[in-house]
Design an enzyme around this catalytic site. Structure first.
Site, PDB file in Angstrom:
ATOM      1  N   LEU A  44      42.404  44.181  43.931  1.00 43.01           N
ATOM      2  CA  LEU A  44      41.890  43.191  42.988  1.00 43.01           C
ATOM      3  C   LEU A  44      40.811  42.392  43.699  1.00 43.01           C
ATOM      4  O   LEU A  44      40.668  42.484  44.915  1.00 43.01           O
ATOM      5  CB  LEU A  44      43.026  42.269  42.515  1.00 43.01           C
ATOM      6  CG  LEU A  44      44.098  42.954  41.678  1.00 43.01           C
ATOM      7  CD1 LEU A  44      45.279  42.022  41.451  1.00 43.01           C
ATOM      8  CD2 LEU A  44      43.520  43.429  40.350  1.00 43.01           C
ATOM      9  N   SER A  45      40.063  41.586  42.953  1.00 45.92           N
ATOM     10  CA  SER A  45      38.970  40.855  43.603  1.00 45.92           C
ATOM     11  C   SER A  45      39.497  39.969  44.729  1.00 45.92           C
ATOM     12  O   SER A  45      38.853  39.838  45.762  1.00 45.92           O
ATOM     13  CB  SER A  45      38.184  40.032  42.586  1.00 45.92           C
ATOM     14  OG  SER A  45      39.013  39.091  41.950  1.00 45.92           O
ATOM     15  N   GLU A  46      40.692  39.348  44.540  1.00 48.38           N
ATOM     16  CA  GLU A  46      41.305  38.566  45.605  1.00 48.38           C
ATOM     17  C   GLU A  46      42.821  38.735  45.601  1.00 48.38           C
ATOM     18  O   GLU A  46      43.435  38.896  44.548  1.00 48.38           O
ATOM     19  CB  GLU A  46      41.005  37.063  45.470  1.00 48.38           C
ATOM     20  CG  GLU A  46      39.722  36.629  46.127  1.00 48.38           C
ATOM     21  CD  GLU A  46      38.519  36.898  45.238  1.00 48.38           C
ATOM     22  OE1 GLU A  46      37.426  37.023  45.801  1.00 48.38           O
ATOM     23  OE2 GLU A  46      38.660  36.994  44.025  1.00 48.38           O
ATOM     24  N   THR A  47      43.365  38.684  46.800  1.00 52.69           N
ATOM     25  CA  THR A  47      44.808  38.596  46.994  1.00 52.69           C
ATOM     26  C   THR A  47      45.057  37.316  47.777  1.00 52.69           C
ATOM     27  O   THR A  47      44.464  37.109  48.836  1.00 52.69           O
ATOM     28  CB  THR A  47      45.352  39.813  47.774  1.00 52.69           C
ATOM     29  OG1 THR A  47      45.103  40.997  47.005  1.00 52.69           O
ATOM     30  CG2 THR A  47      46.840  39.681  48.040  1.00 52.69           C
ATOM     31  N   HIS A  81      40.373  31.104  41.259  1.00 52.93           N
ATOM     32  CA  HIS A  81      41.353  31.719  40.347  1.00 52.93           C
ATOM     33  C   HIS A  81      42.593  32.202  41.088  1.00 52.93           C
ATOM     34  O   HIS A  81      43.707  32.135  40.557  1.00 52.93           O
ATOM     35  CB  HIS A  81      40.713  32.828  39.503  1.00 52.93           C
ATOM     36  CG  HIS A  81      40.547  34.143  40.179  1.00 52.93           C
ATOM     37  ND1 HIS A  81      39.533  34.408  41.073  1.00 52.93           N
ATOM     38  CD2 HIS A  81      41.279  35.277  40.081  1.00 52.93           C
ATOM     39  CE1 HIS A  81      39.646  35.654  41.491  1.00 52.93           C
ATOM     40  NE2 HIS A  81      40.697  36.208  40.902  1.00 52.93           N
TER      41      HIS A  81
END
Length: 137
Positions: A44-47, A81
């Site tokens: 995903l874009s961030e973890t 987010h």
């Protein structure tokens, strides 16, 4: 190694909408390479990785946590987010007893000239009914 990992859609109340982020709860320290491997696996874009600040802390009774973010490629200095997703996991999935969670973030990611500065992000949970909401002190 077993780690609780959640996928959260930020900025929405509808599944498969909003901005997804993975959130991983760390009971113990995790080496740098493992952070990156997990983020790459989540893809995903961030973890976000939430860690306890003291060994005696726990995710249901503490209000202060460390927080780091990783993309599939590298550590990221700040992610809004994924921070909101982290608070959502603590408030709604883990049932943290506190209505406010504080995340401590080392400023080194923003400026190597200020390595000892820490940013504190405080997120307050308000009831859905605005008439019964308590204002922060």
């Amino acid at each position: 190694m077993k780690l609780p990992i959640f996928t959260v859609d930020a900025f929405t109340a509808t599944a498969f909408r909003g901005n997804p982020a993975a959130v991983c709860l760390l009971e113990n320290t995790l080496d740098e390479e493992s952070h990156q491997h997990i983020a790459r696996e989540m893809n995903l874009s961030e973890t976000a990785f939430i860690r306890k600040l003291q060994p005696t802390d726990n995710f249901t009774q503490s209000s202060h946590f460390g927080l780091r973010w990783f993309t599939p490629e590298t550590e990221f200095p700040l992610c809004g987010h994924a921070t909101l997703a982290s608070a959502a996991v603590l408030f709604h999935k883990i049932d943290d007893a506190y209505w406010t969670s504080s995340f401590y973030i080392t400023l080194f990611a923003f400026s190597p000239l200020l390595p000892d500065v820490v940013i504190i992000l405080r997120i307050q949970l308000f009831p859905h009914d605005r008439d019964t909401a308590v204002s922060p002190k």
